[in-house]
Design a protein around this motif. Structure first.
Motif, short mmCIF file in Angstrom:
data_model
loop_
_atom_site.label_atom_id
_atom_site.label_comp_id
_atom_site.label_asym_id
_atom_site.label_seq_id
_atom_site.Cartn_x
_atom_site.Cartn_y
_atom_site.Cartn_z
N ASN A 65 -31.80 23.73 18.90
CA ASN A 65 -32.67 24.90 19.06
C ASN A 65 -34.11 24.54 18.79
N GLU A 66 -34.73 24.03 19.82
CA GLU A 66 -36.14 23.68 19.67
C GLU A 66 -36.96 24.89 20.09
N GLU A 67 -37.78 25.37 19.16
CA GLU A 67 -38.57 26.58 19.46
C GLU A 67 -39.54 26.32 20.60
N ALA A 182 -30.03 43.70 19.11
CA ALA A 182 -29.69 45.12 19.11
C ALA A 182 -29.75 45.73 17.71
N ASP A 183 -29.81 44.88 16.68
CA ASP A 183 -29.87 45.42 15.31
C ASP A 183 -31.21 46.07 15.00
N ILE A 184 -32.20 45.88 15.87
CA ILE A 184 -33.50 46.49 15.54
C ILE A 184 -33.67 47.85 16.23
N VAL A 185 -32.60 48.32 16.87
CA VAL A 185 -32.67 49.64 17.53
C VAL A 185 -31.63 50.56 16.89
P1 GTP Z 1 -36.86 30.04 22.48
O1 GTP Z 1 -35.82 29.01 22.76
O2 GTP Z 1 -37.97 29.53 21.62
O3 GTP Z 1 -37.35 30.73 23.70
O4 GTP Z 1 -36.24 31.18 21.58
P2 GTP Z 1 -34.78 31.79 21.68
O5 GTP Z 1 -34.74 32.81 22.73
O6 GTP Z 1 -33.78 30.71 21.75
O7 GTP Z 1 -34.70 32.56 20.30
P3 GTP Z 1 -34.05 32.04 18.95
O8 GTP Z 1 -32.57 32.08 19.05
O9 GTP Z 1 -34.68 30.76 18.59
O10 GTP Z 1 -34.48 33.20 17.98
C1 GTP Z 1 -35.84 33.51 17.73
C2 GTP Z 1 -35.95 34.34 16.45
O11 GTP Z 1 -35.25 35.56 16.61
C3 GTP Z 1 -35.34 33.65 15.25
O12 GTP Z 1 -36.15 33.92 14.15
C4 GTP Z 1 -33.99 34.32 15.08
O13 GTP Z 1 -33.56 34.35 13.74
C5 GTP Z 1 -34.28 35.72 15.57
N1 GTP Z 1 -33.09 36.33 16.13
C6 GTP Z 1 -32.19 35.76 16.92
N2 GTP Z 1 -31.23 36.64 17.23
C7 GTP Z 1 -31.53 37.79 16.62
C8 GTP Z 1 -30.93 39.08 16.54
O14 GTP Z 1 -29.89 39.34 17.14
N3 GTP Z 1 -31.55 40.04 15.78
C9 GTP Z 1 -32.70 39.78 15.14
N4 GTP Z 1 -33.23 40.77 14.44
N5 GTP Z 1 -33.31 38.60 15.18
C10 GTP Z 1 -32.73 37.61 15.90
#
Ligand code: GTP
Ligand code: MG
Length: 440
Positions: A65-67, A182-185
């Protein structure tokens, strides 16, 4: 007597095993299990929307998981493959996700790299199919079987980018929309959001994947799940303590969201639908619907047809010949056009060169005239100088003659005193001066 003894000798044999062809399915299953399966998922969604976290949660694997940065100049796709095994079943899972999606100032073309990626995978498969020695059993099939389209949980419905992208994807891949994070809605807002999304998809005619309801065994669960779309999911890579149990979830100051609790989110439903119930249908739809469409368009583009307008079927040889002739005709047209272009270019260059030659010739003539003029002037000057020189020489000769005469005059005068004599011989210039003055 004789008949009795014969019947006594007959014995009935019990079958040692099952005889029949109803073991064929088992044979096929064994063969397929030995070969292993592949499943390819594409995650399309904005940067940071939770794609990687959801994949990790779904498969219980730590996908790399590279940001991604928010400053990508264009949308790219990144893929990772994992070899998974459950009992004796081997699964090669490939997860592809978008990088930089939705980050551009102008998102009009954001869907294009995704479509190109899907087409490239179809193209690879078609190339293998068209090979003389093809090996589709061992072929590394990278065609995408399911596309999870991540919708942001904020707002009232879909964004224009979501609608356009899903519309473009519908004919290439099985699109399954999910509401991310979905936990933020709140529960109520989520219900409204789901309804709005489905209404909007319907009114814009966007075809998303429908879980099949033809098979009785899964008809009930699949039709119930079709009504739950889009799935509202929550992802997490952490275990949190709930009571005395550790569960996968997200911890907040007001409580914990359990990702596998169906009251909290639809992650379990998604996993069931995607992996347990409909994986084979997704694979089949990819081959029979999306790939078939791509293949048909591509072969038609290449000039292949099944029938001509009079419903006569075309042989491969005829199609090939027709295509070859068309290609040769096109080539000749191109050759002729290039030849004409070359001739025109040569004519243009020739005209330019002639023009330049004319200009140069004029310049040469002008220079020749200037040179002639200068030469004449110089000749004139030379003549004048020669005349001056002659005049000077004449004057010089006259002066010398006069000086000689003056000297002679001096030597004929009687010698005065010794002192004068001495002065006279020691200062010839003085004498000459004197004589000069005298002359004057
Ligand atoms: P990129 O690969 O950089 O485009 O990001 P991504 O789409 O893969 O997102 P990633 O899974 O890296 O998550 C980004 C941020 O969102 C992290 O801080 C996670 O902890 C947070 N996150 C991921 N899933 C959820 C979720 O279901 N709910 C919430 N509240 N945060 C989440
Ligand atoms: Mg990621």
């Amino acid at each position: 007597m004789m008949a009795t003894s014969e019947s006594e000798e007959k014995r009935s044999l019990a079958l040692s095993g099952h005889v029949g062809f109803n073991s064929l399915p088992c044979q096929q299953v064994n063969k397929l299990v030995a070969q292993g399966f592949c499943f390819n998922i594409l995650c399309v969604g904005e940067t940071g929307i939770g794609k990687s976290t959801l994949m990790n949660t779904l498969f219980g694997r730590a996908f790399e998981n590279e940001e991604a940065s928010h400053y990508e100049a264009e949308v790219k796709l990144h893929s990772q493959t994992h070899d998974l095994q459950e009992n004796t079943v081997k699964l090669k899972l490939t997860a592809v996700h978008t990088v930089g999606f939705g980050d551009q100032i102008n998102n009009e073309q954001s869907y294009k790299p995704i479509l190109d990626y899907l087409d490239i995978q179809f193209e690879k498969y078609l190339e293998e199919e068209l090979k003389i020695q093809r090996s589709l059993v061992n072929f590394d099939d990278s065609r995408i079987h399911a596309c999870l389209y991540f919708i942001a949980p904020v707002g009232h419905s879909l964004k224009a980018l979501d609608l356009i992208t899903m519309k473009k994807l519908e004919s290439k891949v099985n699109v399954i929309p999910v509401i991310a994070k979905a936990d933020i809605v709140s529960k109520n807002d989520l219900k409204i959001l789901k309804r709005n999304i489905m209404n909007e998809l319907r009114s814009y005619g966007v075809q998303i994947y429908q879980f099949p309801t033809e098979d009785e065994d899964v008809a009930e669960i699949n039709s119930a799940m079709n009504n739950c779309l889009p799935f509202a999911v929550v992802g997490s890579t952490e275990d949190v303590k709930v009571g005395n149990r550790m569960v996968r979830g997200r911890l907040y100051p007001w409580g914990a969201v359990q990702v596998e609790n169906e009251d909290h989110c639809d992650l379990v439903k998604l996993r069931e639908m995607l992996l347990r119930v409909n994986m084979e249908d997704l694979r089949e739809q990819t081959h029979a619907r999306h790939y078939e469409l791509y293949r048909r368009c591509k072969l038609e583009e290449m000039g292949f047809k099944d029938t001509d307008p009079d419903s006569q079927s075309f042989s491969l040889q005829e199609t090939y010949e027709a295509k070859r002739k068309e290609f040769i005709r096109e080539l000749q047209h191109k050759e002729e056009a290039m030849r004409q272009m070359f001739v025109n270019k040569v004519k243009e260059t020739e005209a330019e060169l002639k023009e330049k030659e004319k200009v140069l010739h004029e310049r040469f003539e002008q220079l020749k005239r200037v040179h002639h003029e200068e030469k004449k002037n110089l000749e004139e000057k030379r003549r004048e100088l020669e005349e001056e020189m002659n005049a000077f020489n004449r004057r010089k000769v006259a002066a010398e003659t006069l000086m000689g005469q003056a000297l002679q005059g001096c030597s004929q005068q009687p010698l005065k005193k010794d002192k004068d004599k001495k002065n006279f011989f020691s200062l010839p210039s003085a004498c000459s001066l004197t004589s000069g003055r005298n002359l004057n």
